[in-house]
Write an enzyme that holds these catalytic residues in place. Structure first.
Site, mmCIF file in Angstrom:
data_model
loop_
_atom_site.group_PDB
_atom_site.id
_atom_site.type_symbol
_atom_site.label_atom_id
_atom_site.label_comp_id
_atom_site.label_asym_id
_atom_site.label_seq_id
_atom_site.Cartn_x
_atom_site.Cartn_y
_atom_site.Cartn_z
ATOM 1 N N PRO A 293 -1.940 4.726 2.527
ATOM 2 C CA PRO A 293 -3.162 4.183 3.128
ATOM 3 C C PRO A 293 -4.335 5.156 3.101
ATOM 4 O O PRO A 293 -5.484 4.738 3.147
ATOM 5 C CB PRO A 293 -2.739 3.844 4.562
ATOM 6 C CG PRO A 293 -1.509 4.654 4.802
ATOM 7 C CD PRO A 293 -0.830 4.799 3.488
ATOM 8 N N LYS A 294 -4.041 6.449 3.017
ATOM 9 C CA LYS A 294 -5.121 7.439 2.999
ATOM 10 C C LYS A 294 -5.856 7.420 1.660
ATOM 11 O O LYS A 294 -7.091 7.332 1.612
ATOM 12 C CB LYS A 294 -4.555 8.829 3.275
ATOM 13 C CG LYS A 294 -5.605 9.895 3.555
ATOM 14 C CD LYS A 294 -4.933 11.189 4.021
ATOM 15 C CE LYS A 294 -5.963 12.212 4.475
ATOM 16 N NZ LYS A 294 -5.315 13.453 4.983
ATOM 17 N N ILE B 121 0.852 -1.183 0.000
ATOM 18 C CA ILE B 121 0.000 0.000 0.000
ATOM 19 C C ILE B 121 0.892 1.238 0.000
ATOM 20 O O ILE B 121 1.610 1.509 0.966
ATOM 21 C CB ILE B 121 -0.941 0.002 1.225
ATOM 22 C CG1 ILE B 121 -1.821 -1.253 1.223
ATOM 23 C CG2 ILE B 121 -1.797 1.265 1.224
ATOM 24 C CD1 ILE B 121 -2.704 -1.402 -0.001
ATOM 25 N N GLU C 277 -10.317 -1.274 -8.210
ATOM 26 C CA GLU C 277 -11.411 -2.180 -8.547
ATOM 27 C C GLU C 277 -11.744 -3.175 -7.435
ATOM 28 O O GLU C 277 -12.906 -3.475 -7.175
ATOM 29 C CB GLU C 277 -11.068 -2.953 -9.827
ATOM 30 C CG GLU C 277 -11.812 -2.497 -11.048
ATOM 31 C CD GLU C 277 -10.973 -1.599 -11.947
ATOM 32 O OE1 GLU C 277 -11.484 -1.197 -13.001
ATOM 33 O OE2 GLU C 277 -9.826 -1.295 -11.599
#
Length: 755
Positions: A649-650, A646, A722
């Site tokens: 993360p925000k 990641i 997605e």
């Protein structure tokens, strides 16, 4: 909210920005209005075009009364098939980069009407209001023909599509003996699952502003798109323009969700008018016209699942019939997931198309997977009840350790951790397994869950990095940002790679004068463009190291690139961080005004070919259903996602939040109603095409499951746009069944289906 962040790769360069919740670097521009969208560029001497749409679904134009409109003062031209010059457009062998098999729709090509709301004319005037008024006066005569827009009447006309240019992956060949296995299964389930067409409906309508520069045919084309390079290639082929003559700019895009992957007809019409009139032209589509661009196809799905006495899957048969236009074979990967997600030795997967008189469908967030997962995950829920096994335990019991479709190992798979962490966060253990057994006063409470899967892919991409003497780094690539956070994560990658402060880095995108990048779709931008950005910055770092080693008495003399690190604006040795050279001082001493480097990257096929690469998620939903009214409220959602490393993360959490909201819309609200008498979608506005609003959304908890993968790409990212959407609609529908005891297999789950 507590979030689990993926660990960084083994080799780390630079200040630690990757994996941090950095706020959007373009946020201020967006909230202050400084960010300009396609219809907001105020260029001099601007004309306005307004599209006239066909009221019939099939037939021919017999006459256009353009003279009456051209008599209006301020109207410059009415473009139609009668006066469009001969273009490469008429070459039916031409396709845009993402075209499916068949012949792409060509606006104003001839008198033939292929679908309702087809553009038949463009009225160009001095003002938008005049263009709109003149368009309302344009009389077009038609010879209507009988049309067919009802897929239900075309069930027997299905055919298997070939592999088109869009890269459709046909279902794998059957394995085992699914018919015999189903016949002998202790627990059997057979049902049909349906959803109607759904439309993308991004907030920003499609629009194009073409600036006529007065230098031959040179144009600046401000377009709402997900791929500036794709639009440029499309326009140069059609109009015979050079790349220098057709510069496409798309720095901000107000959502698209797949609708902008292919060039839409307004960009063709705007460029056509600008070239013919030698003036700047803007063409903007109305919300009603947005429903003419394509849609998630109306799809019928048939599932047969069989399990043994203990709940182990013995047979899977998944067949889908989807609509397409009369002129293209639009395809989605709908059924393949059913042979991938769960362990089963006997599988048969079928996918067919049937042609109707409507425009070609288009990609819509998680195309194919959103459709297929709803049917599969609903059927898995139903079979779990028949087998007497908890739905979560049922999925764990049938967990696939290998991709049986391709007979490959997974590059990484943390779906089991998604199940465990998501269930723990949600409180799944508190669920009473009996349907209609949990309530709070008049509210029937239901818990449901589902699984999702999406491809993790990387495309070819290029980037350029340029460091100036004042210590500012400019990184660029022709990628787009449709609101996903691309500006921000690319800035983070560049800053970390060269050890510079975030404020010393600027990332440019959305301009065909920049290094080539793929369309922003498929959740591949972070992997594709991010890898190119990292490689360009590393190439620049090698040049800086070489310059540093040319300094007299350089403390970095003899060091290889792998021996140094870029941290806090300096280059220093790994083994002795006191031996360092400041980057700003280095440029000053070298006399270089700037140092530049470019890189082009792509997938490592040799490394990736032996593996199946996917992201996964597990969705848990609580619904509350009014026992008297049948209204459904989604009270809580926990979405646990494993998507590799990641980067932020925000922004990643924001992507999943948006996906969940849309999944709720798909489950409970979204449907495009076709009036088959007219062959037209009749709820073609945001007043009647229902989507979730703030009052519909309550607690959404995102769990980012730690996952390392050094095979998918050098950054270890899989993309998250997605995967957060897949499985949400099924989880909601499964929760509704648990709450009410009523199974709804055709989306949306509306109150009339529950009462």
């Amino acid at each position: 909210m507590k979030q689990t962040i993926a660990a960084p790769p083994v080799i780390r360069l630079g200040t630690d920005y990757i994996g941090k919740p950095v706020s959007r670097v373009e946020g201020l521009a967006k909230v202050t209005g400084a960010a300009k969208y396609a219809a907001e560029f105020n260029v001099p001497d601007l004309l306005y075009g307004y599209v006239v749409s066909s009221p019939i679904a099939k037939g021919k134009i017999t006459r256009i009364h353009a003279d009456e409109v051209l008599a209006l003062s301020g109207v410059l031209q009415v473009f139609s098939h009668e006066n469009v010059p001969s273009l490469a457009w008429f070459d039916r062998s031409y396709k845009d980069d993402l075209a499916p098999g068949g012949s792409p729709f060509r606006p104003l090509h001839d008198a033939e009407i292929l679908f309702s709301q087809q553009p038949v004319a463009l009225v160009v005037a001095e003002t938008f209001e005049l263009a709109r008024y003149a368009a309302s006066l344009l009389r077009v005569e038609y010879a209507a023909e009988a049309h067919e827009t009802d897929i239900e009447k075309k069930r027997d006309d299905g055919y298997e599509p070939g592999r088109g240019k869009s890269g459709f992956m046909p279902p794998p060949k059957p394995r085992g003996n699914p018919n015999e296995a189903y016949k002998n299964a202790a627990h059997q389930h057979e049902a049909e699952y349906i959803h109607l067409a759904q439309h993308n409906n991004p907030l920003e309508n499609f629009a194009t502003t073409v600036e006529w520069l007065g230098e031959g045919k040179k144009l600046n084309i401000f377009d709402k798109t997900q791929g500036a390079m794709n639009v440029q290639q499309y326009l140069t082929k059609i109009f015979g323009l050079s790349k220098e003559e057709a510069r496409v700019i798309s720095k901000f895009t107000g959502g698209a969700f797949g609708a902008g992957l292919r060039p839409q007809y307004q960009v063709f019409l705007a460029v056509l008018a600008a070239l013919a009139l030698e003036r700047s032209v803007r063409v903007s589509l109305t919300r009603q016209q947005m429903f003419s661009l394509g849609h998630r196809p109306h799809t019928l799905q048939y599932l047969k699942l069989g399990a043994n006495e203990n709940g182990g899957l013995e047979a899977v048969h998944h067949a889908a019939l989807a609509e397409t236009s009369q002129f293209e074979d639009f395809t989605e990967v709908v059924v393949n997931w059913s042979g991938l997600l769960y362990q089963c030795e006997n599988v048969k997967l079928d996918y067919q198309l049937t042609k109707i008189d409507a425009n070609s469908p288009i990609d819509m967030r998680a195309p194919g997977a959103a459709t297929g997962s709803f049917a599969l995950e609903s059927a898995m829920d139903e079979l779990a009840y028949k087998a007497g096994v908890d739905p979560l335990d049922f999925r764990l019991l049938n967990y696939a350790e290998r991709d049986q479709n391709m007979n490959k190992e997974f590059s990484s798979k943390k779906l089991r951790e998604c199940y465990h962490q998501g269930a723990a966060r949600f409180g799944w253990e508190k669920r009473n397994p009996t349907p209609r057994s949990m309530r709070d006063g008049n509210w029937l409470i239901g818990y449901g869950m589902a699984t999702g899967c999406w491809d993790a892919t990387q495309q070819k991409a290029a980037a350029k990095a340029s460091l100036t003497a004042d210590g500012h780094l400019m990184v660029s690539s022709a990628s787009n940002d449709i609101g996903t956070g691309t500006y921000t994560i690319m800035t983070q990658i560049a800053a970390q790679t060269l050890g510079l402060p975030l404020e010393a880095v600027t990332f440019r995108l959305g301009d065909t004068e920049l290094p080539e990048a793929p369309v922003q779709g498929g959740s591949w931008t972070a992997a594709s463009v991010g890898t190119a950005v990292q490689a360009a910055c590393q190439a620049l770092g090698k040049k800086l190291l070489k310059l540093a080693q040319q300094l007299a008495d350089s403390p970095l003399q003899g060091a290889a690139f792998e021996d140094v690190q870029f941290v806090d604006g300096v280059i220093r040795l790994n083994e002795d961080i006191s031996r360092r050279v400041g980057i700003a001082e280095l440029l000053d001493a070298s006399g270089e005004e700037k140092v530049e480097a470019e890189a082009t990257t792509g997938p490592n096929m040799l490394k990736q070919q032996p593996y199946s690469m996917h992201s996964h998620n597990a969705v848990f939903v609580e619904v509350r259903v009014d026992e008297d009214l049948g209204t459904v409220h989604v009270a809580r959602v926990v979405n646990a996602v494993a998507a590799g490393r990641i980067l932020n993360p925000k922004t990643a959490r924001s992507q999943v939040l948006g996906s969940v909201v849309w999944g709720i819309g798909m489950a409970l609200m979204e449907e495009s109603i076709m009036d088959h008498g007219f062959g037209r979608y009749i709820n073609h506005s945001l007043a009647e095409y229902h989507i979730p609003v703030m009052a519909d959304i309550h607690t959404i908890d995102v769990v980012l499951v730690e996952e390392e993968d050094d095979i998918v790409n050098p950054l270890g990212v899989k993309g998250i746009g997605e995967i957060g959407f897949v499985g949400v609609a099924a989880a909601v529908a499964n929760a509704v069944f648990h709450a009410t005891g009523k199974r709804v297999r055709d989306l949306p789950v509306s109150l009339d289906k529950l009462l």
